[in-house]
Design an enzyme around this catalytic site. Sequence first.
Site, PDB file in Angstrom:
ATOM      1  CB  CYS A  20      -9.456  -4.741 -11.539  1.00 51.40           C
ATOM      2  SG  CYS A  20      -9.080  -3.925 -12.828  1.00 51.40           S
ATOM      3  CB  CYS A  69      -3.986   3.265   5.683  1.00 55.64           C
ATOM      4  SG  CYS A  69      -3.704   3.130   3.996  1.00 55.64           S
ATOM      5  CB  CYS A 127      -0.861   0.078   1.119  1.00 59.03           C
ATOM      6  SG  CYS A 127      -1.869   1.399   1.350  1.00 59.03           S
ATOM      7  CB  CYS A 168      -5.063  -0.496   2.696  1.00 54.65           C
ATOM      8  SG  CYS A 168      -3.774  -0.764   3.834  1.00 54.65           S
ATOM      9  CB  CYS A 196       0.045   2.358   5.689  1.00 52.24           C
ATOM     10  SG  CYS A 196      -0.998   0.816   5.178  1.00 52.24           S
TER      11      CYS A 196
END
Length: 157
Positions: free
Chosen positions: A146, A126, A75, A123, A78
């Site tokens: 996707c 975060c 991510c 995510c 984070c």
Amino acid sequence: MDRRLFLTTAAAFGALRFAMDPAQAEGTKFEVTRSEEDWRAMLSDIEYAVMREEKTERAGSSPLDKETRPGLYACKGCDLPLYSAEAKYDSGTGWPSFTQSLKGAVRTKDDDTLFARRTEVHCRRCGSHLGHIFDDGPAPTGKRHCLNGVSLSFKPA
């Protein structure tokens, strides 16, 4: 059904959906939190639009779509590892696509925009918007995660 009844019913179903799915409820707590100003300072305009406002990058715009090296995709908000390169495949859509996430890395929620129900993926640490999950992927899962490349950073093995 008149317009007022329709709007009232739609609002009630929306509230019920939020009540049933804590990940969608206002005030959801994440391990990593930042103020809007901090998010804007660390992200480009397109990264902010995708990750914090749930927009979508233009197809074919991410170099991660053509990335083929072994490694992990994390991510960008984070640095949590989200996807292994082993689960990545070329879906032909113009976005990086994966058959599955790493265990416990993402949360999902229903997305009823564009007159169709889709599954949105975020995510879990975060809350950053990553993309959508579709049921048209290859074996073994039949899923296509996707993703927006601007939401990810690639860490070669």
